[in-house]
Design an enzyme around this catalytic site. Sequence first.
Site, PDB file in Angstrom:
ATOM      1  N   HIS A 100      -4.413  13.796 -13.759  1.00 44.79           N
ATOM      2  CA  HIS A 100      -5.239  13.519 -15.014  1.00 44.79           C
ATOM      3  C   HIS A 100      -6.456  14.245 -15.217  1.00 44.79           C
ATOM      4  O   HIS A 100      -7.080  14.988 -14.128  1.00 44.79           O
ATOM      5  CB  HIS A 100      -5.660  11.902 -14.903  1.00 44.79           C
ATOM      6  CG  HIS A 100      -6.564  11.433 -13.831  1.00 44.79           C
ATOM      7  ND1 HIS A 100      -6.264  11.377 -12.707  1.00 44.79           N
ATOM      8  CD2 HIS A 100      -7.788  11.315 -13.902  1.00 44.79           C
ATOM      9  CE1 HIS A 100      -7.297  10.894 -11.881  1.00 44.79           C
ATOM     10  NE2 HIS A 100      -8.095  10.872 -12.657  1.00 44.79           N
ATOM     11  N   HIS A 102     -10.527  14.123 -16.969  1.00 48.24           N
ATOM     12  CA  HIS A 102     -11.615  13.326 -17.663  1.00 48.24           C
ATOM     13  C   HIS A 102     -12.055  14.186 -18.673  1.00 48.24           C
ATOM     14  O   HIS A 102     -12.650  15.333 -18.489  1.00 48.24           O
ATOM     15  CB  HIS A 102     -12.699  13.092 -16.840  1.00 48.24           C
ATOM     16  CG  HIS A 102     -12.140  12.038 -15.782  1.00 48.24           C
ATOM     17  ND1 HIS A 102     -12.372  10.877 -15.717  1.00 48.24           N
ATOM     18  CD2 HIS A 102     -11.717  12.468 -14.471  1.00 48.24           C
ATOM     19  CE1 HIS A 102     -11.728  10.318 -14.523  1.00 48.24           C
ATOM     20  NE2 HIS A 102     -11.366  11.030 -14.035  1.00 48.24           N
TER      21      HIS A 102
END
Length: 118
Positions: A100, A102
């Site tokens: 992932h 941010h």
Amino acid sequence: MSCIFCKIINGELPSRKAYESDAVLAFHDITPKAPVHVVIVPKKHIDTMNEVESGTDDAAVAELFQAARQIARELGIAESGYRLINNCNADSGMEVSHLHFHLLGGRNLGALLSKVES
């Protein structure tokens, strides 16, 4: 699977979506570190950047970056600036083992953030 991001992707846990396609989901972080803090994940579970398979996962990884650009534009931070962070494994501060990024913005991020939790 006990991955919290997989549960969000599968609709088992709620999220405030910022972007969704067949391959990528982005949602607002529940403990934001900046006025804009969106988590961008591939829907396919990949533990970390180290496990990205060249040729197999290239399109999904490319779409993570495309999603980041689109979200930054839509949330009004593309011109002022934003930070895109990927943590890889424990020493980086990664807490959720699902690839992932941010996306942070909405204020001056010139100084390093003390910690962006995953």
